[in-house]
Design a protein around this motif. Structure first.
Motif, PDB file in Angstrom:
ATOM      1  N   HIS A   1       0.856  -1.191   0.000  1.00 58.96           N
ATOM      2  CA  HIS A   1       0.000   0.000   0.000  1.00 58.96           C
ATOM      3  C   HIS A   1       0.890   1.238   0.000  1.00 58.96           C
ATOM      4  N   LEU A   2       0.534   2.185  -0.822  1.00 56.59           N
ATOM      5  CA  LEU A   2       1.174   3.493  -0.821  1.00 56.59           C
ATOM      6  C   LEU A   2       0.135   4.551  -0.503  1.00 56.59           C
ATOM      7  N   PHE A   3       0.488   5.432   0.412  1.00 52.78           N
ATOM      8  CA  PHE A   3      -0.360   6.555   0.790  1.00 52.78           C
ATOM      9  C   PHE A   3       0.368   7.835   0.371  1.00 52.78           C
ATOM     10  N   ALA A   4      -0.366   8.766  -0.200  1.00 55.08           N
ATOM     11  CA  ALA A   4       0.256  10.018  -0.621  1.00 55.08           C
ATOM     12  C   ALA A   4      -0.663  11.183  -0.325  1.00 55.08           C
ATOM     13  N   ALA A   5      -0.078  12.256   0.159  1.00 55.51           N
ATOM     14  CA  ALA A   5      -0.794  13.519   0.325  1.00 55.51           C
ATOM     15  C   ALA A   5      -0.047  14.578  -0.474  1.00 55.51           C
ATOM     16  N   GLN A   6      -0.780  15.455  -1.119  1.00 57.85           N
ATOM     17  CA  GLN A   6      -0.152  16.475  -1.950  1.00 57.85           C
ATOM     18  C   GLN A   6      -0.886  17.795  -1.848  1.00 57.85           C
ATOM     19  N   ASP A   7      -0.105  18.844  -1.674  1.00 60.23           N
ATOM     20  CA  ASP A   7      -0.591  20.214  -1.753  1.00 60.23           C
ATOM     21  C   ASP A   7       0.003  20.809  -3.024  1.00 60.23           C
ATOM     22  N   ALA A   8      -0.850  21.047  -4.005  1.00 60.22           N
ATOM     23  CA  ALA A   8      -0.408  21.659  -5.261  1.00 60.22           C
ATOM     24  C   ALA A   8      -1.067  23.020  -5.447  1.00 60.22           C
ATOM     25  N   GLY A   9      -1.304  23.715  -4.329  1.00 63.24           N
ATOM     26  CA  GLY A   9      -1.932  25.020  -4.425  1.00 63.24           C
ATOM     27  C   GLY A   9      -3.363  24.899  -4.909  1.00 63.24           C
TER      28      GLY A   9
END
Length: 756
Positions: free
Chosen positions: A639-647
């Motif tokens: 399992h891969l978890f990812a969080a991203q803030d791209a504005g």
């Protein structure tokens, strides 16, 4: 060139030629489409003259049609990233239209605004006030002003919905206001006011991607599907795998008689460029396979087994530069309570297009038309024009979708190949690369060797960070067909690109040094260029493992250690890193721990790791859950978890899709992918000699998009892939207590690393 016998989005030339309905020819699958041409014809560009149109002009970007819809003339290619959907959202938002009232024409250098779909820049450029968003807002401003004059109502009292301006009990449509006129003004002259984020109707919403239905139903038109009347079929004849960049391949001789039994085949040679042309595609394939040609076999390459040593060899050094030099690194390391140091290696990797690239070209004495896939019509136009020795404005490029890219693969190489063959025989020529052409002559993602030394004090603060990268100059794209045909390379290879952002920039480190060692790109190395998040995976594989090792040395939880060492000052934006770490920790149900504090004793052990860092001004963090079979050496990413803030995220659903692709491809690059080559030439020519992640090996993925409408849009097509390999490597350490310093992390390498 006679129009393609296929269904496709209309070019501006066709679109604007007049009223009525045009039915395009049937494809092999029997599909056809029709489109209504507007009677309101823009006089700025009729598709009969070479572009690019002036991007300052509103008319260059869009046109209001008689049915109260708007047609866009933007220049961003759809390559699987979904950005054309977001671009239409942006335009519809600012125009006050529904999403369905906006469409775009096919990209064409006689039509489109000059743009380039690279570095995750399409949406983040389109939303700028000087780009698509600004043009749409300016158009709305002009139209509302026209409505105010016609309705006798102050502009401030008017509102727009679905292209209808209302106020004072009166209404008027955009199409009635324009009535065949053009805007005939610039974006800047209008001084448009952009829609406030609090009033967004479309930006920030999950509009379904416009390209998915045709892909899912098999009705999508790819460049591989396109045919034109009278065309012949071509294939390139090259060694199976390229040689060193400076030599490419030297043609010593070829035997025409070896293919005399194949009817109507023409052989084309220009310098070291060799190809065949035939009326039937299979005859061209057979001729290319059977034409006896002798090529140079000089052992000029390092060979993949010697690559890391060659990258570090002072004899191959071209230049050294100090990209970052803050404080006193040596003194900081000397004063540190604990110091970690390690050397890392990342090999060449392929773009690996699933469908080999394809192009159709018709070249005359003074002009050329090329139908192809491209990241940008104008950059491809320049590359083709250079190879043909024609002025760029003499070449017209029309873009169809291809099988994807995320970097710079062979799409220009195949277009130049088709153009050279067409120039030689005077007919339209279709060239589709074979798998060994696509794999063997790709522009590879560059290899890198990296050394990191870092120190931490007794309070768990990073006090020094010394990062040294060794790679070759790879920012120069070298198209094989052009080079073989005699186009000279620049006299000096460009310097290597060192990712200073991913080499520790988001931590508050008082003593930090980043050194770029650029080896001779025209030496014993393969050629390399942009591949998804260029430079970042290589840098983070080293830097984020070093940070993880510091956390372990400080006996701290990996996320808590990173949070403590991030400068949370808003002036640097690093508070956003803390937010994504918190988000990915929450999504993965992270439990504070010291890595490798509970190493399993069984044959199969589990671990989890975290890494952060991205690309294109975005803020992503990744958590990996893995299992390791110590007997077989196989790493399984569960399992891969990812969080991203791209504005400002224009379309969260599309961004989630991109994040998922980043995670899966990042896993493949971390565990499987490596270009092999001998001292003579490249040898990874198919999916056996260049294995990739299979469907049954793909991890489960969870993505979290942090919406920040108060921030400028950042890129989303690449950032989340950057830290995947580092997160997996950190999870491996947590599972086994052993570090992995190379990719791909294959079973053989793992078994070696685990030996006592």
């Amino acid at each position: 060139m006679t129009r393609p016998l296929i269904s496709h989005e209309l070019s501006r030339k066709t679109f604007l030629k007049g009223g009525g309905t045009l039915a395009l020819g049937l494809t092999a699958a029997g599909t056809a489409r029709a489109a209504n041409n507007p009677t309101a014809v823009s006089q700025l560009h009729l598709g009969a003259v070479p572009g690019p149109p002036d991007p300052a002009q509103i008319d260059s970007w869009l046109q209001v049609n008689p049915d109260n819809t708007v047609t866009l003339f933007h220049g961003w290619t759809e390559m699987g990233q979904g950005s054309p959907t977001a671009i239409r959202q942006i335009a519809a938002e600012e125009l006050g239209l529904s999403f369905d009232q906006v469409a775009a024409v096919q990209l064409d250098t006689n039509v489109s605004v000059q743009e380039f779909a690279a570095a995750s820049s399409s949406t983040r450029t389109a939303i700028l006030p000087t780009s698509m968003r600004g043009a749409a807002a300016a158009a709305r401003t002009v139209l509302v002003g026209m409505a105010a004059a016609q309705l006798g109502v102050a502009g401030s009292a008017l509102s727009v919905r679905n292209g209808v301006v209302s106020g004072g009990g009166k209404t008027v449509k955009y199409s009635d206001l324009m009535a065949g006129k053009t805007f005939n003004t610039t974006i800047a002259a209008v001084s448009p006011v952009l829609t406030d984020p609090s009033s967004f109707r479309l930006i920030g919403t999950r509009v379904p991607r416009i390209d998915i239905p045709s892909i899912a139903t098999g009705t999508a038109t790819y460049i591989q599907n396109v045919r034109v009347p009278g065309m012949l079929h071509g294939r390139v004849v090259r060694p199976r795998g390229q040689a060193a960049q400076i030599a490419a391949a030297t043609l010593l001789s070829f035997d025409k008689g070896s293919i005399a039994h194949i009817p109507d085949v023409q052989i084309v040679q220009k310098g070291n460029f060799l190809g065949v042309v035939a009326p039937r595609e299979y005859d061209a394939i057979q001729a290319a396979a059977e034409l006896k040609a002798t090529w140079s076999e000089a052992p000029t390459l390092t060979g993949d087994g010697n690559l890391e040593g060659a990258l570090r060899d002072p004899a191959n050094l071209q230049r050294t530069s100090r990209a970052v030099d803050i404080g006193d690194v040596d003194a900081g390391l000397a004063s540190a309570a604990r110091v970690v140091s390690a050397s890392y290696f990342w090999p060449y990797q392929l773009h690996g297009a699933m469908g080999p690239n394809c192009s159709i070209a018709e070249v005359g004495a003074q002009s050329a038309t090329v139908i192809c896939m491209a990241q940008g019509p104008y950059s491809t136009r320049q590359a083709i024009a250079t190879a043909l020795a024609l002025p760029p404005t003499s070449v017209r490029v029309e873009v169809f979708r291809g099988s994807g890219n995320y970097g710079h693969n062979t799409y220009d190489d195949v277009s130049i190949s088709a153009a050279l063959l067409s120039q030689a025989v005077g007919k339209p020529i279709r060239v589709q690369f074979m798998r060994w052409d696509e794999h063997g002559w790709d522009q590879f993602g560059p290899a890198q060797a990296t050394d990191v030394r870092a120190g931490v004090d007794t309070a768990g603060n990073i006090v020094a960070f010394d990062y040294r990268a060794f790679n070759h100059g790879w920012t120069q794209v070298v198209e094989s067909a052009a080079q073989l045909a005699g186009i000279p390379l620049p006299p000096v290879a460009p310097p290597a690109m060192t990712d200073t952002v991913s080499s520790g920039s988001f931590y508050k480190i008082p003593n930090r040094r980043v050194t770029s060692n650029s080896v001779n790109g025209y030496g014993p190395f393969m050629k390399g260029t942009y591949l998804r998040a260029p430079g970042a995976p290589q840098a983070l594989f080293a830097a984020e493992q070093a940070v993880d090792a510091l956390a372990h040395a400080a006996k701290m939880d990996p996320i808590a250690f990173r949070v403590q060492n991030i400068d949370a000052s808003d002036t640097k934006g690093n508070a956003r890193w803390i937010a994504v770490l918190d988000a990915v920790g929450h999504a993965s149900n992270w439990k504070p721990m010291v890595s490798a504090s509970n190493v399993g004793t069984g044959n199969v052990v589990a671990g989890r790791g975290v890494a952060m860092g991205g690309f294109a001004n975005a803020f992503p963090a990744v958590v990996a859950d893995i299992n390791v079979n110590k007997k077989t050496g196989k790493i399984t990413v569960d399992h891969l978890f990812a969080a991203q803030d791209a504005g400002t995220t224009v379309n969260p659903a599309s961004v989630e899709n991109q994040m998922e692709g980043c995670l899966v491809q990042g896993t493949s690059r971390a565990l499987f992918e490596q270009v092999n080559f001998t001292r003579v030439r490249q040898s990874s020519l198919d999916w056996v000699t260049y294995p990739i992640l299979r469907f049954n090996e793909a991890p489960a993925v969870t993505t979290v998009v942090l919406q920040r409408l108060d921030q400028p849009a950042a890129g989303s097509g690449e950032p989340t892939t950057a830290a995947v390999a580092a997160a997996i490597a950190n999870a491996f350490f947590d599972a086994t207590g052993v570090r992995l310093y190379r990719t791909p992390m294959t079973p053989g390498y793992v078994r070696t690393a685990l030996k006592p």
